[in-house]
Design an enzyme around this catalytic site. Structure first.
Site, PDB file in Angstrom:
ATOM      1  CG  HIS A   1      43.873  -1.931 -67.115  1.00  0.00           C
ATOM      2  ND1 HIS A   1      43.551  -3.099 -66.488  1.00  0.00           N
ATOM      3  CD2 HIS A   1      44.248  -2.269 -68.388  1.00  0.00           C
ATOM      4  CE1 HIS A   1      43.714  -4.113 -67.333  1.00  0.00           C
ATOM      5  NE2 HIS A   1      44.145  -3.635 -68.494  1.00  0.00           N
TER       6      HIS A   1
ATOM      7  CD  GLN B   1      46.645 -24.769-112.638  1.00  0.00           C
ATOM      8  OE1 GLN B   1      46.394 -25.110-111.491  1.00  0.00           O
ATOM      9  NE2 GLN B   1      47.894 -24.678-113.093  1.00  0.00           N
TER      10      GLN B   1
END
Length: 873
Positions: free
Chosen positions: A862, A700
């Site tokens: 609603h 890495q």
């Protein structure tokens, strides 16, 4: 120097309602002498700031005892200060320009004058003169080839003032004694008569040639003046001249193209006047042009255009956008400033400077600031006497440069390139300890938790604000100019100047994929394994749940239609990233796959990446890197298809660009995760092979100098730690990218802990991109993993297999984002949609709960959507 009339004001007692000249008329006179005392210094500083550029300020500072106050007056913009002999000597010792100093005479006798001015060439001031004949005598003896002489009068009258003026003295007259309207105020001194006292004309009609300019000094035309027209111009505050045929000429009276008077003065020979005006309407010339010599040019022309655009910009014009979008304007200024800094050739510098001036002036005009305002500030700055160090602010400072203008082996332009990893030079000691490549080592039992936490900090990244500031203008350019901007940045950053198209379209030519058989086989094997692992992640069927009788909820997946895959270039060829991003897109069933990668200097893409793009069915390859590639895929261009999601790792500029476009609702694009420099954390105990541990760390570290590697050693003694260090040094020196490795090692660490539990707690705190477990019973330790991008278990599982061919994805969260994000997987390419399916019985069962909650939230529509169906009130 031509004699100048000075109007004297008393800052402490002056009021606008006082007889005589008012502040606007003071500017016509051109110079103002202000009396300053210790009590009025602060007021004088304010006066200087407010009158910047309106008229020259001559300040009487002789009564001040503090030299700092005198210097502050000069620094604030005083054209000249009147000082004592002692103050003069002190100021000359400070290297103050002597042209800005006027020596006050202690008396007015001939001998006093001679004694005072001996040995100096500064201007002098004779105060409250009573004996005009005496002053006339020494002025005649002093001659005309001398510094300026300023004279004030105990009892100013027209005769005394004119006598001094005729000898090129400069009269200082209290403002309450002056008028610009001598007919209405016959008891006061007419300014026009005083100004014209020394004017001469060789014309038979006695008129004076007059040059008319704007505030920038650009000639508008040539006219004629008389003492009468000058008086009328001063009285009205307008451009009034003397027509040779029609008498007084009030400019613009019939056309409306009037002039607002700014100031007037005589030239050095007293035979020509200059009127400075603000021209209104179409222009000065009767042909409706700005000047009698044609149109404005350069910045003046640009200013007129921008002012016109501000008043009535054509809808949809670019300038209108700039005026209405301050963020866009800010971005363009930052972009052009950066490009000017990067320009090197004479032509490029001129080109980029012109762009910067355009956007900077647009900013000014937008705020009601003119070029004249800017130039007045420049003039004021030029006479400052207090100098700051002048270093750049921290956000803009760059490391110290060598003689060749480069820092740490790179230029600013290179730092913006796709791969920001700059190898360390041979002479740099980065990553070295006693001449060996080694990581800093901490024994946690001997350090405070705060010290360990500080040691685990990732490498310092450039200011996010600065990165975003660089990316914004690039993104805006691509957004507004499409292919042209993408090509421009590719030419600039990748040096691929031969490119004429920013896109390589599929099907890709065989000639672009000429690979060694073993390379092709390796890509094919990797492709198959990645396919198998991601195909196993597919959902076999939708999720269906009956939550109540008659209420069925389900969730099903659909592929994201268009995806953009960013494959970094820079210091390494990365076909593996093309596979890692492209294969799951294929498995998911994405209809359009666009791949972007920086081209090489000759405009080509590495054949390995082209082959990988071919394998995953990419529609095209965008030949660009950095923010420009991200923007091209986010917004689409003439050649680049717009995508719905952008995935893939990159440097800080790529990450910032992804964040910017994902936050732009107009882009309509999401991203996979913030991804930055690579990192690995290796947990090693006494069973670990030092050779393997060192190789995993270096795998890495070689990605870039901004990478970081961490080794957590569990219970290792000094000999065991030394074995790892020896392997790290030996293997690193055998790597072709050793100078990049040393850059990463510089900020990499080894932590020595006593238990595996402590090791895993630190690992979870760090949340590494890659976690390697080289410990006994590694499989069991996986249960302790809370935060990591991908885990590699046991000594036979190097991180490299995950990067290439095992099947897991290597596009992973870095910089601690493994605490919040997953690595790329099949789910990254699909979206989940839920559905509800109710029978009447189901609605009857769940409806009362729905209606009650809608009532509580006061959302009546609603509630009614349910009640109407069920037939209840």
């Amino acid at each position: 120097m031509a004699p100048a009339l000075l109007a004297a004001i008393d800052l402490l007692n002056y009021r606008e309602a006082s007889p005589g000249l008012n502040p606007p008329q003071l500017s016509f006179v051109g110079n103002v002498f202000a009396r300053v005392t210790p009590e009025t210094v602060d007021q004088a500083l304010v006066h200087l700031q407010q009158s910047i550029g309106r008229y020259a300020n001559y300040l009487g500072a002789a009564s001040l005892t503090s030299l700092d106050d005198v210097v502050s007056l000069l620094d604030a913009g005083a054209a000249k200060v009147f000082v004592t002999r002692q103050q003069l000597d002190q100021l000359m010792a400070l290297n103050i320009d002597q042209d800005r100093l006027v020596l006050c005479l202690p008396g007015n006798t001939k001998q006093e004058v001679i004694d005072t001015i001996a040995g100096t060439q500064v201007d002098v001031y004779s105060h409250q003169v009573v004996d005009i004949e005496l002053v006339e005598a020494w002025l005649k003896e002093y001659g005309t080839d001398r510094p300026d002489v300023f004279v004030s009068f105990a009892n100013p009258d027209m005769d005394s003032v004119l006598r001094i003026s005729k000898l090129s003295g400069i009269p200082v007259i209290p403002v309450q004694f002056l008028t610009v309207d001598a007919q209405s105020e016959p008891g006061l001194l007419g300014v026009a008569k005083l100004i014209m006292a020394n004017a001469t004309s060789n014309r038979a009609d006695g008129l004076f040639s007059t040059v008319v300019t704007d505030e920038r000094g650009i000639a508008l035309g040539l006219v004629y003046s008389s003492e009468e027209s000058v008086a009328e111009s001063l009285r009205t505050g307008r451009g009034v001249y003397q027509s040779r045929k029609r008498g007084l000429w009030y400019k613009g009276e019939s056309s409306g193209d009037v002039q607002e008077l700014v100031s007037l003065s005589l030239d050095c020979d007293n035979d020509c006047l200059r009127f400075v005006v603000r021209q209104k309407g179409r222009g000065f010339c009767h042909l409706a042009t700005p000047t009698c010599f044609g149109q404005y040019n350069g910045l003046s022309r640009l200013q007129k255009t921008l002012q016109s655009r501000k008043e009535s910009a054509p809808e949809g014009s670019y300038t209108a956008r700039l005026f209405n979008d301050q963020q866009l304007l800010r971005a363009k200024i930052l972009e052009e400033a950066t490009e000017l800094c990067d320009a090197t050739s004479k032509e490029d510098i001129a080109f980029e400077a012109a762009d910067l001036l355009y956007f900077a002036l647009t900013k000014c005009i937008s705020a009601g600031v003119s070029l004249e305002d800017v130039e007045r500030n420049l003039d004021a700055k030029s006479i400052k006497v207090k100098r700051r160090k002048g270093d750049a602010k921290p956000a803009f400072a760059v490391p110290a440069s060598g003689a060749n203008g480069v820092s740490n082996g790179t230029s600013k332009k290179e730092a913006v390139k796709e791969a920001a990893e700059i190898p360390k030079s041979k002479d740099d000691s980065a990553g070295l300890k006693n001449g060996r490549i080694a990581m800093q080592c901490y024994i946690t039992a001997k350090e405070s938790p705060e010290r360990i936490q500080a040691a685990l900090q990732r490498p310092s990244q450039r200011s996010s604000d600065k990165i975003i500031a660089i990316c914004h203008p690039i993104i805006e350019a691509v957004k507004t100019r499409g292919d042209a901007a993408v090509l421009e940045y590719t030419h600039k950053f990748e040096k691929a100047t031969s490119l004429t198209s920013p896109v390589l379209k599929a099907p890709f030519l065989e000639s672009l994929m000429q690979l060694a058989p073993e390379t092709m086989k390796a890509i094919d094997i990797s492709f198959e394994n990645i396919w198998k692992f991601h195909a196993a992640q597919k959902e076999d069927k939708p999720l269906v749940v009956e939550t109540m009788p008659g209420v069925v909820c389900s969730r099903f997946s659909r592929p994201i239609e268009r995806v953009g895959l960013y494959v970094p270039g820079g210091t390494a060829v990365l076909p593996s990233t093309a596979l890692m991003l492209g294969v799951p897109a294929m498995v998911a069933g994405c209809k359009k796959i666009v791949l972007a990668t920086p081209p090489r200097g000759d405009g080509s893409v590495t054949p390995e990446v082209v082959y990988a793009a071919h394998k995953v069915g990419a529609e095209s390859i965008v030949l660009a890197g950095g923010a420009q590639a991200v923007a091209a895929m986010a917004y689409g261009t003439e050649s680049v298809s717009k995508v719905d999601k952008i995935l893939g790792p990159g440097n800080q500029f790529v990450t910032a660009a992804k964040m910017i476009v994902s936050n732009d609702t107009n882009a309509g694009v999401s991203i996979d995760m913030p991804a930055g420099p690579s990192e690995v954390l290796v947990v090693a105990d006494a069973s670990a092979n030092p050779t393997f541990v060192a190789s995993d760390l270096l795998s890495q570290a070689e990605h870039g100098v901004d990478s970081q590697v961490v080794c957590i050693a569990v219970g290792l003694n000094e000999a065991q730690l030394a074995a790892i260090e020896d392997e790290l040094h030996t293997q690193a020196n055998a790597l072709p990218r050793v100078d990049i490795v040393r850059g990463a090692i510089e900020h990499s660490i080894t932590l020595v802990v006593q238990t595996i539990e402590e090791a895993m707690a630190l690992s979870n705190q760090y949340a590494p991109e890659h976690l390697i477990l080289q410990v006994r019973d590694a499989e069991k330790i996986v249960d302790l993993v809370e935060n990591a991008g991908s885990v590699f278990i046991g000594q036979w599982t190097p991180e490299s297999v995950g990067d290439y061919s095992a099947g897991v994805n290597h596009s992973l969260p870095t910089f601690g984002y493994a605490k919040q994000y997953s690595g790329v997987n099949l789910g990254s390419y699909v979206k989940h949609i839920t559905s509800s399916n109710l029978t009447r019985e189901g609605l009857a069962n769940v409806g009362p709960a729905v209606m009650e909650l809608a009532r509580v939230e006061e959302l009546e529509a609603h509630r009614r959507a349910v009640s109407l169906r069920l037939g209840v009130a």
